[in-house]
Design a protein around this motif. Structure first.
Motif, PDB file in Angstrom:
ATOM      1  N   ASP A   1       0.909  -1.897   0.187  1.00  0.00           N
ATOM      2  CA  ASP A   1      -0.014   0.183  -0.188  1.00  0.00           C
ATOM      3  C   ASP A   1       0.496   1.402   0.145  1.00  0.00           C
ATOM      4  O   ASP A   1       1.939   1.314   0.325  1.00  0.00           O
ATOM      5  CB  ASP A   1      -1.205  -0.030   1.090  1.00  0.00           C
ATOM      6  CG  ASP A   1      -1.807  -0.587   1.338  1.00  0.00           C
ATOM      7  OD1 ASP A   1      -3.259  -1.409   1.323  1.00  0.00           O
ATOM      8  OD2 ASP A   1      -1.451  -3.160   1.775  1.00  0.00           O
ATOM      9  N   THR A   2       0.518   1.628  -0.211  1.00  0.00           N
ATOM     10  CA  THR A   2       0.505   3.604  -0.651  1.00  0.00           C
ATOM     11  C   THR A   2      -0.012   4.335   0.343  1.00  0.00           C
ATOM     12  O   THR A   2      -0.943   4.611   0.988  1.00  0.00           O
ATOM     13  CB  THR A   2       0.804   4.124  -1.517  1.00  0.00           C
ATOM     14  OG1 THR A   2      -0.415   4.483  -2.376  1.00  0.00           O
ATOM     15  CG2 THR A   2       1.003   3.674  -2.576  1.00  0.00           C
ATOM     16  N   GLU A   3       0.670   5.706   1.032  1.00  0.00           N
ATOM     17  CA  GLU A   3      -0.185   6.815   1.678  1.00  0.00           C
ATOM     18  C   GLU A   3      -1.619   7.010   1.036  1.00  0.00           C
ATOM     19  O   GLU A   3      -3.025   6.851   1.857  1.00  0.00           O
ATOM     20  CB  GLU A   3       0.068   8.035   2.066  1.00  0.00           C
ATOM     21  CG  GLU A   3       0.604   9.406   0.446  1.00  0.00           C
ATOM     22  CD  GLU A   3       1.021  10.369   0.457  1.00  0.00           C
ATOM     23  OE1 GLU A   3       1.643  10.476  -0.251  1.00  0.00           O
ATOM     24  OE2 GLU A   3       1.442  10.521   2.288  1.00  0.00           O
ATOM     25  N   ASP A   4      -2.327   6.437   0.164  1.00  0.00           N
ATOM     26  CA  ASP A   4      -3.362   6.665  -0.828  1.00  0.00           C
ATOM     27  C   ASP A   4      -3.877   5.692  -0.288  1.00  0.00           C
ATOM     28  O   ASP A   4      -5.190   5.495  -0.739  1.00  0.00           O
ATOM     29  CB  ASP A   4      -3.056   7.087  -2.261  1.00  0.00           C
ATOM     30  CG  ASP A   4      -2.605   8.539  -2.240  1.00  0.00           C
ATOM     31  OD1 ASP A   4      -2.785   9.247  -1.228  1.00  0.00           O
ATOM     32  OD2 ASP A   4      -1.652   8.688  -2.812  1.00  0.00           O
ATOM     33  N   SER A   5      -3.771   4.672  -0.383  1.00  0.00           N
ATOM     34  CA  SER A   5      -4.377   3.113   0.346  1.00  0.00           C
ATOM     35  C   SER A   5      -5.741   3.579   1.002  1.00  0.00           C
ATOM     36  O   SER A   5      -5.486   4.190   2.186  1.00  0.00           O
ATOM     37  CB  SER A   5      -3.948   2.223   0.038  1.00  0.00           C
ATOM     38  OG  SER A   5      -4.326   1.079   1.143  1.00  0.00           O
ATOM     39  N   GLU A   6      -6.839   2.579   0.515  1.00  0.00           N
ATOM     40  CA  GLU A   6      -7.959   3.469   1.080  1.00  0.00           C
ATOM     41  C   GLU A   6      -7.659   2.128   2.972  1.00  0.00           C
ATOM     42  O   GLU A   6      -8.240   2.647   3.900  1.00  0.00           O
ATOM     43  CB  GLU A   6      -9.067   1.908   0.562  1.00  0.00           C
ATOM     44  CG  GLU A   6      -9.787   3.170  -0.399  1.00  0.00           C
ATOM     45  CD  GLU A   6      -9.444   4.845  -0.575  1.00  0.00           C
ATOM     46  OE1 GLU A   6      -9.584   5.087   0.478  1.00  0.00           O
ATOM     47  OE2 GLU A   6     -10.128   5.327  -1.429  1.00  0.00           O
TER      48      GLU A   6
END
Length: 198
Positions: A44-49
């Motif tokens: 995941d990235t920081e934009d992952s839900e």
């Protein structure tokens, strides 16, 4: 020598591995996580839900993704900071290797994965052997085939867990399947890395 994790290479990027979990499929796991837990989201990235909703729910989140650099390869990397749970949506094409690694790490986990993986004999045998050693697979099964892209999904994606649930099989109701007029895509689809990792 052939690299073991060929999915990491630009030339072997596989669309089957790039589906970003929508909010409606993240929400069912939240109630099973103790307050103020520390969670590693390894795909995941920081934009992952996952990252966004877990933080909103009061948890500390450590996230990592291969897009951040090869040193964040899940099969070799583990955060230095202690964490309680591993939660994410892993690459489908290396599903068995992912579960092998998860059990080796020894932390409770919840992974979104298509229920049809149980049709693979090697996957069934793997979980059978874990059951024999007292590490039963747990399933948090949603009652809809949730869409990742707005189109009707072909199969059910639910949570494959260990050490997360109060009993081994739990069914969760969803209001809709996230398709057509109900579709809300993951913010990870449009993050700074673009729609594809390379």
């Amino acid at each position: 020598m052939v690299e073991e994790h060929t999915w990491l290479r630009k030339s072997s990027w596989n669309e089957k591995d790039e589906y970003y979990t929508p909010i409606i499929l993240v929400e069912p796991i939240l109630k099973y996580i103790p307050p103020q837990s520390t969670i590693w989201c390894p795909f995941d990235t920081e934009d992952s839900e996952f990252v966004i909703l877990l933080k909103q729910d009061g948890h500390k989140v450590i996230y990592s993704h291969l897009w951040m650099g090869e040193e964040y390869d899940f099969f070799d990397y583990e955060p230095e900071e202690d964490y309680d749970y591993i939660i994410s949506n892993p690459p489908f094409t290396v599903k068995l290797k992912v579960f092998e690694r998860l059990y080796a790490l020894g932390k409770p986990f919840a992974m979104v994965m298509g229920l049809p993986i149980l049709n693979y004999q090697e996957v069934g045998l793997f979980f059978y052997n874990k059951q024999e050693s007292g590490k039963n697979l747990q399933l948090l099964i949603v009652d809809k085939k949730v869409s990742f892209d707005g189109n009707t999904a072909s199969f059910n994606n639910s949570y494959f867990c260990w050490g997360m649930l109060p009993k081994d099989i739990i069914f969760e109701h969803l209001e809709h399947n996230n398709s057509r007029k109900h579709f809300i895509g993951s913010r990870m689809m449009n993050n700074s890395f673009g729609s594809k990792p390379f």
